[in-house]
Design a protein around this motif. Sequence first.
Motif: not given
Length: 458
Positions: A54-60, A137-138, A145-149, A151-155
């Motif tokens: 979750x923290x290093x999305x796309x660049x571990x 805020x959002x 990538x939190x926008x697609x999480x 929980x974010x969608x539900x919120x």
Amino acid sequence: MIIRYRVLGPARAVPHPGGADAPLVPGGARVRALLTALAAAGGRPVPPAVLAAQVWTGEPPRDPPAALQALVGRLRKAIGREAVELTPGGYRLVTAPDEVDLFRFDALTADGLAVLDEGPPAEAARLFGEALELWQGPPLADLPDGERHPLAVRARQRHAEARRGAVAAALALGRADAALPEAAALAAAEPLDEPLQTLWIRALAASGREAAALAAYEEVRVRLAERLGTDPGAGLRALHTELLAGPSGGGDAPPVPGNLPARLTSFVGRGDDLADVTAALSSRRLVTLVGPGGAGKTRLALEAADTAGATSTTGTTGTTGATGAAYPDGVWIAELAPVRDGGTAAADAVLAALGVREPPLAVRAPGQAADPLARLVEHCRQRRMLLIVDNCEHVVGAAAGLVARVLESCPGVTVLATSREPLGVPGELVRPVGPLHRDAALRLLGERGAAARPGFTV
């Protein structure tokens, strides 16, 4: 000291009670992402591999466990060592869901919606107001990538519900002028949402702008016709009738829509069956009448639909209203006997029965689905109606798929099906339809025989 966590907007930790203590805002995007991921778990342990992803999305990093351990150390330094603990299940934030604004917002909105339906509007307004104050805020904004999480969608969905509920509560309290700007913004953002358009038009009328309300209704009517190929639902039409009647009211209620055919012969026998099916429709969303050809399944379905549609009940499914007709958006029958394949023809037949026309390509909304089943769901999603799906047996697979999709996506729709075999859809209540009892059968033979040949007797 209790720490409350904010992830609706920038991630931060807030001591409670606050006093002179300022919010703790961890420095560094990775640290804030870690705090956000832990807070989104609501106090449950999160495995290190999941946190790192979750923290290093796309660049571990080269060494994810070591990098995560160092990041946890920086977070502990910012908000307190005891705030993050390592358990056998992974790292966890020492908190409860109620101390995380994401979960508290969800709970307050749910409570507000429940009170709005049954309780005093002032309490609903208070709950919605408290929820909306948390929205800074959002959701999960600091999480890559939190926008697609989920929980974010539900919120975001809950946020729309809270805003809508706040407007409805304000209207119930007679504060139409104050609610008007928010109602306008919501209606503009969702131009095809009929309940929302109804709320907006009602706000206009309640603030003394009846002419503007009538003009807004006409805009909505045209938009629905052009984009969806359908007419306004019962709620919008009833509001339109109120507006035409003027502030003093009066006039008859608009007719409930539907396409049930007029019966030209008497309904003989099956009084117990009729009562049983009618009662079942008040508590179950799918009732299937099963029996051999010619047993009278369709006639029983029509009589039960007539009875159920005219009865005001409060069922366990939320499909019926507390006042007025049980199905304000009508009772409809779709005949599947002419359908000859198991593809999209069943959905096409139901759309035709409902009077839904396919919108031309030139006026189709961006992203609007052309698939018949998707269009059917789009039409029914916000309606409360009873749908009879007749003669399913020869396309039972397609019929079952259609009914399952509608029931899953359209909470206000109840389905009464007729078939020679059950549909096999979850939640289905099967009611066998057998031959008439002897006395009823003889009475039916006598009535039909006398109608065909004067002087006929059994």
